[in-house]
Design an enzyme around this catalytic site. Structure first.
Site, short mmCIF file in Angstrom:
data_model
loop_
_atom_site.label_atom_id
_atom_site.label_comp_id
_atom_site.label_asym_id
_atom_site.label_seq_id
_atom_site.Cartn_x
_atom_site.Cartn_y
_atom_site.Cartn_z
N LYS A 190 -4.03 8.57 2.79
CA LYS A 190 -4.73 8.19 3.68
C LYS A 190 -4.29 8.68 4.76
O LYS A 190 -5.70 9.78 5.27
CB LYS A 190 -4.99 7.21 4.07
CG LYS A 190 -5.64 6.42 1.78
CD LYS A 190 -6.56 6.69 1.74
CE LYS A 190 -6.60 6.37 0.59
NZ LYS A 190 -7.85 6.94 0.10
N TYR A 250 0.66 -1.27 0.03
CA TYR A 250 -0.06 -0.50 -0.38
C TYR A 250 1.00 1.17 0.31
O TYR A 250 0.66 2.36 -0.78
CB TYR A 250 -0.61 -0.66 1.12
CG TYR A 250 -2.50 0.76 1.46
CD1 TYR A 250 -3.15 0.30 0.28
CD2 TYR A 250 -2.37 1.89 1.59
CE1 TYR A 250 -4.68 1.29 -0.36
CE2 TYR A 250 -3.80 2.10 1.48
CZ TYR A 250 -4.64 2.35 0.76
OH TYR A 250 -5.49 3.17 0.84
N LEU A 293 -11.59 -0.89 -9.38
CA LEU A 293 -11.02 -0.10 -10.19
C LEU A 293 -9.29 -0.22 -9.54
O LEU A 293 -8.02 -0.70 -10.13
CB LEU A 293 -11.03 0.31 -11.61
CG LEU A 293 -11.54 0.40 -12.42
CD1 LEU A 293 -12.04 1.69 -13.70
CD2 LEU A 293 -10.78 -0.91 -13.28
P1 NAP Z 1 -12.25 3.67 -8.71
O1 NAP Z 1 -13.99 2.57 -9.03
O2 NAP Z 1 -11.25 2.66 -9.40
O3 NAP Z 1 -12.78 4.84 -7.96
C1 NAP Z 1 -11.38 5.46 -7.87
C2 NAP Z 1 -12.07 6.99 -9.13
O4 NAP Z 1 -11.00 7.76 -8.22
C3 NAP Z 1 -11.85 6.57 -10.07
O5 NAP Z 1 -13.56 7.27 -10.29
C4 NAP Z 1 -10.77 7.06 -11.23
O6 NAP Z 1 -10.55 7.62 -12.40
C5 NAP Z 1 -10.64 8.73 -9.91
N1 NAP Z 1 -10.33 9.69 -10.04
C6 NAP Z 1 -8.40 9.50 -9.87
N2 NAP Z 1 -8.08 10.33 -10.34
C7 NAP Z 1 -8.65 11.74 -10.13
C8 NAP Z 1 -8.64 12.69 -10.68
N3 NAP Z 1 -7.62 13.01 -11.24
N4 NAP Z 1 -9.35 13.55 -10.80
C9 NAP Z 1 -10.88 13.19 -10.48
N5 NAP Z 1 -10.85 11.87 -9.97
C10 NAP Z 1 -10.24 10.68 -9.88
O7 NAP Z 1 -12.05 2.97 -6.78
P2 NAP Z 1 -12.45 3.01 -5.44
O8 NAP Z 1 -12.11 1.38 -4.44
O9 NAP Z 1 -13.84 2.85 -5.90
O10 NAP Z 1 -12.09 4.28 -4.76
C11 NAP Z 1 -12.75 5.11 -4.23
C12 NAP Z 1 -12.09 5.28 -3.30
O11 NAP Z 1 -12.78 4.88 -2.40
C13 NAP Z 1 -10.58 5.82 -3.09
O12 NAP Z 1 -10.67 7.07 -2.30
C14 NAP Z 1 -10.17 4.05 -2.59
O13 NAP Z 1 -9.05 4.86 -1.41
C15 NAP Z 1 -11.11 4.25 -1.18
N6 NAP Z 1 -10.76 2.89 -1.46
C16 NAP Z 1 -11.17 1.55 -1.26
C17 NAP Z 1 -11.22 0.47 -1.07
C18 NAP Z 1 -10.92 -0.96 -1.92
O14 NAP Z 1 -10.65 -1.53 -1.25
N7 NAP Z 1 -11.18 -0.59 -2.72
C19 NAP Z 1 -11.15 0.34 0.44
C20 NAP Z 1 -11.16 1.87 1.24
C21 NAP Z 1 -10.53 2.89 0.70
P3 NAP Z 1 -10.18 6.98 -13.12
O15 NAP Z 1 -10.94 5.66 -12.89
O16 NAP Z 1 -9.97 8.18 -14.06
O17 NAP Z 1 -8.39 7.04 -12.79
#
Ligand code: NAP
Length: 265
Positions: free
Chosen positions: A164, A157, A196
């Protein structure tokens, strides 16, 4: 009655129907909120617009959170459409893929560090600044998504853990700044969910397996689990909660030691 009836929210971070932001949008829609959606680029526009339409939203807009111009334009659009805003969901994170693998020291460059902090933490400050005038005089709520890597070292990570940690501090500083205006700022620390962004982390499947093996609930969290908690935090039911990080992780973070069944002697 639906507990978000009459509320208007901007959802930032939908990439697919597996995105955490989409789980949150579905729960908020179910609870009566009117939603606007942003997409990070033209490629995502084609995916986000049909999803938005499926929950009755016609307000969609480009928003790359590294662009101050796009942030200004997004809030100007919200002002034209609605005149005010009740909630913002910030579900955005990014670090170069090569930084999310292997050793922390070897793979954490100045550039990766700058990019991870800009996209994943500073962006919350920028969105809060844009929201403030539109939430004036309302019970506003700002919500972000974080992960256990902010407070514990997690294999691969790496620099995202630093970003974070910064994001969680951001929640507390924003809560202090905006609380006197009646605006609350919170985070959800979600357990691993297959999205993703998660696919970019080396060994992600092992993280899922580990949680299912040792977390008190013996399962991974779902988009519904995170969505429901997010809808609550954005609602007036959570009127007394701000500056908080709520763990929605099957209890994984609370365990000091756990013996998987097959390890029993
Ligand atoms: P996700 O579906 O890939 O969503 C991440 C989003 O961030 C995507 O829409 C991505 O767009 C966007 N993004 C990246 N760079 C950006 C920018 N410069 N401007 C605007 N948008 C941007 O993944 P997710 O897991 O749902 O992530 C959402 C949040 O949850 C994140 O903060 C992540 O760290 C957090 N989180 C995830 C998990 C997990 O296990 N999945 C656990 C804890 C926390 P692109 O696809 O174009 O990059």
């Amino acid at each position: 009655m639906a507990f978000l009836a009459g509320k208007r929210a901007l959802i930032v971070g939908v990439a697919t129907d597996r995105s955490i932001a989409w789980g949150i949008a579905q729960a908020m829609h179910r609870e009566g909120a009117e939603l606007a959606f942003s997409y990070a680029n033209d490629r995502l526009k084609e995916r986000v617009e049909p999803l938005a339409a499926s929950v009755g939203s016609r307000v969609t807009m480009p928003l790359d959170v590294t662009s101050d111009e796009q942030i200004d334009a997004a809030f100007e659009r919200i002002e034209r459409e609605w005149g005010h805003l009740d909630a913002v969901v910030h579900a955005v994170a990014y670090a170069p893929r090569e930084a999310l693998t292997g050793g922390f020291l070897e793979n954490t460059s100045r550039d990766a560090s700058r990019i991870a902090h800009d996209v994943s933490s500073y962006s919350l400050t920028a969105l809060a600044r844009g929201s403030r005038p539109l939430m004036q005089g309302r019970a506003g709520a700002i919500l972000t998504l974080t992960y256990l890597g902010a407070v514990r070292s997690i294999p691969n990570y790496n620099v995202m853990g630093l970003a974070k940690a910064s994001l969680e501090a951001n929640v507390r500083f924003l809560a202090a700044d905006l609380g006197p205006l009646g605006i609350r700022v919170n985070g959800i620390s979600a357990g691993p969910v297959k999205t993703l962004a998660a696919a970019g982390i080396t060994g992600f499947r092992r993280m899922l397996n580990r949680v299912a093996e040792v977390a008190p609930l013996r399962r991974n969290v779902t988009l519904e689990d995170v969505g429901n908690a997010a809808a609550f935090l954005c609602s007036d039911l959570a009127a007394g909660i701000t500056g908080e990080i709520l763990y929605v992780d099957s209890g994984f973070s609370t365990v000091g030691m756990s013996f998987p069944a097959e390890a029993e002697d």
